[in-house]
Every structure is written in structure tokens, then in C-alpha cells.
Design a protein around this motif. Structure first.
Motif, PDB file in Angstrom:
ATOM      1  N   THR A 339       0.745  -1.204  -0.144  1.00 44.11           N
ATOM      2  CA  THR A 339      -0.016  -0.114  -0.057  1.00 44.11           C
ATOM      3  C   THR A 339       0.908   1.088   0.108  1.00 44.11           C
ATOM      4  O   THR A 339       1.955   1.302   0.545  1.00 44.11           O
ATOM      5  N   ASP A 340       0.281   2.368  -0.618  1.00 42.88           N
ATOM      6  CA  ASP A 340       1.251   3.552  -0.883  1.00 42.88           C
ATOM      7  C   ASP A 340       2.428   3.167  -1.372  1.00 42.88           C
ATOM      8  O   ASP A 340       3.523   3.654  -0.770  1.00 42.88           O
ATOM      9  N   ALA A 341       2.811   2.298  -2.360  1.00 44.88           N
ATOM     10  CA  ALA A 341       4.066   1.992  -2.731  1.00 44.88           C
ATOM     11  C   ALA A 341       4.924   3.190  -3.066  1.00 44.88           C
ATOM     12  O   ALA A 341       6.117   2.952  -3.120  1.00 44.88           O
ATOM     13  N   HIS A 342       4.250   4.120  -3.638  1.00 47.66           N
ATOM     14  CA  HIS A 342       4.892   5.352  -4.360  1.00 47.66           C
ATOM     15  C   HIS A 342       5.625   6.119  -3.040  1.00 47.66           C
ATOM     16  O   HIS A 342       6.567   6.945  -3.507  1.00 47.66           O
ATOM     17  N   LEU A 343       5.349   6.064  -1.940  1.00 46.68           N
ATOM     18  CA  LEU A 343       5.973   6.733  -0.964  1.00 46.68           C
ATOM     19  C   LEU A 343       7.369   6.166  -0.544  1.00 46.68           C
ATOM     20  O   LEU A 343       7.274   5.204  -0.536  1.00 46.68           O
ATOM     21  N   CYS A 344       8.489   7.050  -0.358  1.00 45.60           N
ATOM     22  CA  CYS A 344       9.775   6.654   0.045  1.00 45.60           C
ATOM     23  C   CYS A 344       9.674   6.116   1.418  1.00 45.60           C
ATOM     24  O   CYS A 344       9.157   6.489   2.132  1.00 45.60           O
ATOM     25  N   CYS A 345      10.740   5.267   1.623  1.00 44.87           N
ATOM     26  CA  CYS A 345      10.949   4.580   2.752  1.00 44.87           C
ATOM     27  C   CYS A 345      11.684   5.437   3.870  1.00 44.87           C
ATOM     28  O   CYS A 345      11.925   5.165   4.853  1.00 44.87           O
ATOM     29  N   GLY A 346      11.910   6.785   3.208  1.00 47.52           N
ATOM     30  CA  GLY A 346      12.801   7.405   3.996  1.00 47.52           C
ATOM     31  C   GLY A 346      14.519   7.356   4.061  1.00 47.52           C
ATOM     32  O   GLY A 346      15.165   7.987   4.841  1.00 47.52           O
ATOM     33  N   SER A 347      15.090   6.380   3.421  1.00 49.08           N
ATOM     34  CA  SER A 347      16.526   6.166   3.300  1.00 49.08           C
ATOM     35  C   SER A 347      17.102   7.389   2.514  1.00 49.08           C
ATOM     36  O   SER A 347      17.994   8.145   3.109  1.00 49.08           O
ATOM     37  N   ALA A 348      16.949   7.489   1.166  1.00 49.72           N
ATOM     38  CA  ALA A 348      17.195   8.595   0.336  1.00 49.72           C
ATOM     39  C   ALA A 348      18.688   9.038   0.613  1.00 49.72           C
ATOM     40  O   ALA A 348      18.798   9.993   1.028  1.00 49.72           O
ATOM     41  N   GLY A 349      19.742   8.168   0.300  1.00 55.09           N
ATOM     42  CA  GLY A 349      21.127   8.392   0.448  1.00 55.09           C
ATOM     43  C   GLY A 349      21.418   8.754   1.967  1.00 55.09           C
ATOM     44  O   GLY A 349      21.285   8.027   2.875  1.00 55.09           O
ATOM     45  N   SER A 350      21.752  10.214   2.303  1.00 54.53           N
ATOM     46  CA  SER A 350      22.099  10.447   3.724  1.00 54.53           C
ATOM     47  C   SER A 350      21.137  11.126   4.462  1.00 54.53           C
ATOM     48  O   SER A 350      21.322  11.743   5.486  1.00 54.53           O
ATOM     49  N   TYR A 351      19.724  10.911   3.777  1.00 53.03           N
ATOM     50  CA  TYR A 351      18.736  11.505   4.568  1.00 53.03           C
ATOM     51  C   TYR A 351      18.326  11.228   6.015  1.00 53.03           C
ATOM     52  O   TYR A 351      17.821  11.966   6.678  1.00 53.03           O
ATOM     53  N   ASN A 352      18.583   9.891   6.378  1.00 51.13           N
ATOM     54  CA  ASN A 352      18.663   9.411   7.527  1.00 51.13           C
ATOM     55  C   ASN A 352      19.467  10.228   8.579  1.00 51.13           C
ATOM     56  O   ASN A 352      19.146  10.410   9.713  1.00 51.13           O
ATOM     57  N   MET A 353      20.526  10.638   8.103  1.00 49.23           N
ATOM     58  CA  MET A 353      21.480  11.612   8.831  1.00 49.23           C
ATOM     59  C   MET A 353      21.097  12.957   8.900  1.00 49.23           C
ATOM     60  O   MET A 353      21.177  13.573  10.092  1.00 49.23           O
ATOM     61  N   ASP A 354      20.530  13.741   7.846  1.00 49.15           N
ATOM     62  CA  ASP A 354      20.396  14.949   7.708  1.00 49.15           C
ATOM     63  C   ASP A 354      18.733  15.381   8.169  1.00 49.15           C
ATOM     64  O   ASP A 354      18.878  16.427   9.027  1.00 49.15           O
ATOM     65  N   GLN A 355      17.829  14.441   8.195  1.00 49.30           N
ATOM     66  CA  GLN A 355      16.676  14.633   8.728  1.00 49.30           C
ATOM     67  C   GLN A 355      15.815  13.288   9.507  1.00 49.30           C
ATOM     68  O   GLN A 355      15.027  12.560   9.148  1.00 49.30           O
ATOM     69  N   PRO A 356      16.479  12.959  10.545  1.00 53.83           N
ATOM     70  CA  PRO A 356      16.335  11.782  11.158  1.00 53.83           C
ATOM     71  C   PRO A 356      14.840  11.498  11.450  1.00 53.83           C
ATOM     72  O   PRO A 356      14.404  10.474  11.346  1.00 53.83           O
ATOM     73  N   GLU A 357      13.991  12.493  12.053  1.00 56.33           N
ATOM     74  CA  GLU A 357      12.827  12.584  12.475  1.00 56.33           C
ATOM     75  C   GLU A 357      11.726  12.188  11.286  1.00 56.33           C
ATOM     76  O   GLU A 357      10.926  11.200  11.426  1.00 56.33           O
ATOM     77  N   ILE A 358      11.959  12.777  10.149  1.00 50.82           N
ATOM     78  CA  ILE A 358      11.134  12.394   8.864  1.00 50.82           C
ATOM     79  C   ILE A 358      11.578  11.074   8.567  1.00 50.82           C
ATOM     80  O   ILE A 358      10.727  10.304   8.112  1.00 50.82           O
ATOM     81  N   ALA A 359      13.017  10.808   8.474  1.00 50.27           N
ATOM     82  CA  ALA A 359      13.140   9.423   7.821  1.00 50.27           C
ATOM     83  C   ALA A 359      12.574   8.369   8.728  1.00 50.27           C
ATOM     84  O   ALA A 359      12.079   7.395   8.058  1.00 50.27           O
ATOM     85  N   SER A 360      12.794   8.431  10.040  1.00 49.34           N
ATOM     86  CA  SER A 360      12.251   7.435  11.151  1.00 49.34           C
ATOM     87  C   SER A 360      10.763   7.500  10.901  1.00 49.34           C
ATOM     88  O   SER A 360      10.240   6.031  10.754  1.00 49.34           O
TER      89      SER A 360
END
Length: 414
Positions: A339-360
Motif C-alpha cells: 500500500t502507498d508503494a510510491h511513498l519513499c521509505c525514508g532512506s534517500a542516501g544521507s537523509y537518515n542523517m540529515d532529517q532523522p525524524e522524517i526518515a524514521s
């Protein structure tokens, strides 16, 4: 959208940025596709909103600092591109803008150090392996809090290092010759992906060349605004990969996407024409295999598999059908959609480091959607997605296995 951007002021990247801005008609179709809009509900955190902000900066009516928080929060997932009826090439704006803004945006000392450490480790497998091992120290509370999200992505124990021959001969009748990019983090976090890829290819009559002088694709540098580093990596790969191969294959969505943008990375340089020709030879391994066709039927596997679309495979490279067709070629396998396959999992390269709350938050939502399918295994084509999904499945307490498409196909070889 009309603009007054002085393109000549911004060098070779000025024209692509201006064209992307002018293509936007403010229709808003991108909003529903944008993960950060789902998370934050703000117009400025949508592709449409960010285009306006970047336009204002480029026209000199807004400071880089004012636009920075919203530009930083963009995942670069490019879900907006297939959703856009006007065909706005958002990728031609976001990465060049970040490169332009890199020296003008203010960042705290810890963030600058963290970005420097990532840039000096992740693109270099042996350095990254050392850094990943040191990550255990971070889990003991000896690292700054801001670094914890990055450290949490590191596995409890790294798999043993693997190496691959410079030339891996085709098994049986030779049908094609290709070159393979090994990836950086992938060689450390899950080197079996490359081993599986090579086995699937050689078992299907394909000779696989591993250029010894290849390096990082440059994606991390390009997507965080380090144009000079991205150009260095691009030039290295232009020189490393041979011309006498049918295709240059990638098995990591982010790497393939970055290599497809070498013409933009090297725009205005002496290597631009070569980069343009090079990018047309780059192909995801699933695309190549489905184009050539599997030589033998795969063996039966009674398995329920959910397929996760890696953003830089589905959105950036328009590769959706081929991985699914490969999985469907496994007799007995039940392919499930998320479901909602088009939505990103939040990994996006260094995004986990740069925006940890949204990524989580995005990672948790993706994990819950995967669990809801009732799958035994989730399959995808990108090491970043695999790491992120595995982390959040584990946090929820799920035992769903995470595999690369090539690993599952390898397991089904007769």
C-alpha cells in the motif's frame, strides 16, 4: 511559470534550473506524491513550493538561508516527476540548486563534521568498513546524539568482506558481455548482492567484467551539493568502464540514478559529451536480464514476496515492471504489492542523517505497510532501502526477511 532567472550568472547549470522552473504550472498534482507533504502538510515542503522558493532565490529576491530548511527536507525521491502532467524535470533543479547553495548555507559545527565524515567514508568501502565497526562505540553512548540515527543503521555485525574476479566468464554459451558497478556501501553492508548478481548473470551466459579502477558513483556528493566531488567520481568511472561491453549494469537504484545524471554533473566541461554517451549505456540489472531473457526456467519457491519500489529505480529510471517480471518468473512465488508503494521509505542516501525524524516516520510507515501484506520476504533493488526497511521491521518486532531482487533470483536458479 515565468521567471527572471539570470541563467548566465549560475554557469552551465543555470539553464537546466531555469527550464525546470519554467515548466511548472502550479497544478499541484505533485502534492499527493510527495512524502514530506504527507509528513508535514506544508506547501513549502512540496515540490511546487520548493520550486517557488528556489526560483525566488535564483532571482535574487530571497536568501539561501530562508529557503534552506525546506530544500534540505526534500528527499530527492523524484516521486513528483511521474506525477507531474507537465513533465517538470525536478532533478535538473534540486541537485544543481544544492550544488549552487553548498557554500552559502549556514550549518552548525556538528552537522558540518558529520557531513564531512560521511563524505570521507561512505564512498570508500574500506574506510566505510572501519567506520561501521567503530559504530559499535557510538551505540555505547560515546558519540554525539546527532550522530545516533546514522549509527543505528549499522548492522550488529558486518558480513565478511568478499572480492570478485576482474572477469567472470559466462557459463555455457556466451550471450553477452557487460560491466558491473559494485557500489560503495553495498560492498560493506551486503556484498552478497554483488555475488548473487554475478552468479545470475554468468549462469545466464553473460560475461561480467569488474573494472578495477571504478569508484563511487558520486550520488552522495551530487545529492548533497558537493559538485566538485561528484565530478571527480564521474570522471573516474568514465575512464574506468570499457567501451567493448553491451551495457554498464548497476544493482543499486541510487547508483544507477546518479550515473544517469553524469551529463548534468559534467555539464559545461570537456567531458560532457562523453558523459551523455556513457549514461545511455547504464542499465539496471533487472532491465538487462528481462531484455535478454532468462536462459532456463527458475525452480519453484513457495514464498509470499512483497516488492518495494526503490525511488531511484521507479521514479528516476522508470523501472517498475522488470523487477516484478523477474520475480514472477519464479514458479510458486506469490508477488504482493505494498500500500502507498510510491511513498519513499525514508532512506534517500544521507537523509537518515540529515532529517532523522522524517526518515524514521517514513521508515516506520513503510515497515507497517510491508507487514500488512502478510509477506514472508520483502524484495527491493537498493541497499539503502534494504538497510532502512530492515531497521524498521526489526524495531516493530517483525521477522520478515529483506532481500535484493538478485538474491532471490539467485536462490531460484536451477
Amino acid at each position: 511559470m515565468l521567471h527572471a532567472i539570470p541563467t548566465e550568472k549560475f554557469g552551465p547549470l543555470g539553464e537546466p534550473m531555469a527550464k525546470a522552473v519554467s515548466a511548472c504550472v502550479h497544478c499541484g498534482f505533485c502534492l499527493a506524491a510527495c512524502p514530506t507533504y504527507h509528513e508535514l502538510g506544508q506547501e513549502m515542503d512540496t515540490p511546487r513550493g520548493r520550486i517557488v522558493l528556489m526560483k525566488e532565490v535564483l532571482e535574487g529576491r530571497m536568501s539561501f538561508e530562508a529557503a534552506q530548511p525546506h530544500v534540505d527536507r526534500c528527499l530527492g525521491c523524484l516521486a513528483c516527476e511521474p506525477a507531474c502532467p507537465s513533465g517538470v524535470p525536478y532533478r535538473d533543479l534540486i541537485s544543481p540548486f544544492r550544488a549552487l547553495a553548498a557554500g552559502k548555507m549556514k550549518r552548525g559545527l556538528l552537522e558540518r563534521v558529520r557531513r564531512f565524515v560521511a563524505a570521507q567514508t561512505v564512498p570508500y568501502p574500506w574506510r566505510f568498513r572501519v567506520a561501521a565497526k567503530l559504530g559499535r562505540i557510538g551505540r555505547m553512548g560515546l558519540m554525539p546524539k546527532a550522530w545516533r540515527p546514522m549509527l543505528e543503521l549499522m548492522p550488529e555485525a558486518l558480513p565478511p568482506a568478499q572480492s570478485w574476479a576482474a572477469v567472470n566468464p559466462a557459463i555455457g554459451e556466451k550471450r553477452a558481455r557487460v560491466a558491473l558497478l559494485l557500489g560503495c556501501a553495498q560492498q560493506v553492508l551486503d556484498p552478497d548482492i554483488n555475488t548473487a548478481t554475478i552468479e545470475v548473470l554468468t549462469r545466464n551466459g553473460i560475461e561480467v567484467v569488474i573494472p578495477r579502477t571504478q569508484g563511487c558513483c558520486g550520488g552522495l556528493a551530487w545529492h548533497t551539493g558537493d559538485l566538485a566531488a561528484a565530478q571527480k567520481f564521474a570522471r573516474r568511472n568514465l575512464a574506468a568502464f570499457p567501451d567493448d561491453v553491451y551495457a554498464i549494469l548497476t544493482n543499486a537504484a541510487g547508483c544507477g540514478s546518479a550515473m544517469h545524471e553524469y551529463h548534468l554533473v559534467l555539464r559545461g566541461t570537456a567531458d560532457e559529451a562523453r558523459a551523455e554517451a556513457f549514461r545511455h549505456r547504464v542499465m539496471d540489472v533487472s532491465v538487462f536480464l528481462m531484455r535478454l531473457g532468462l536462459r532456463e526456467p527458475l525452480r519453484e519457491m513457495k514464498l509470499k514476496a512483497a516488492y518495494h519500489d526503490a525511488c531511484h529505480l521507479s521514479n528516476a529510471q522508470n523501472v517498475r515492471r522488470q523487477p516484478r517480471d523477474l520475480l514472477k518468473a519464479i514458479p510458486g512465488l506469490q508477488l504482493l504489492e505494498i500500500t502507498d508503494a510510491h511513498l519513499c521509505c525514508g532512506s534517500a542516501g544521507s537523509y537518515n542523517m540529515d532529517q532523522p525524524e522524517i526518515a524514521s516516520s517514513l521508515g516506520e510507515q513503510k515497515a507497517k505497510s510491508i507487514i500488512a501484506t502478510g509477506a514472508d520476504v520483502v524484495v527491493t533493488g537498493n541497499i539503502g532501502c534494504m538497510t532502512q526497511v530492515a531497521l524498521h521491521l526489526k524495531r516493530i518486532g517483525s521477522h520478515i526477511e529483506v532481500k535484493h531482487t538478485m538474491q532471490l533470483v539467485r536462490d531460484a536458479l536451477p
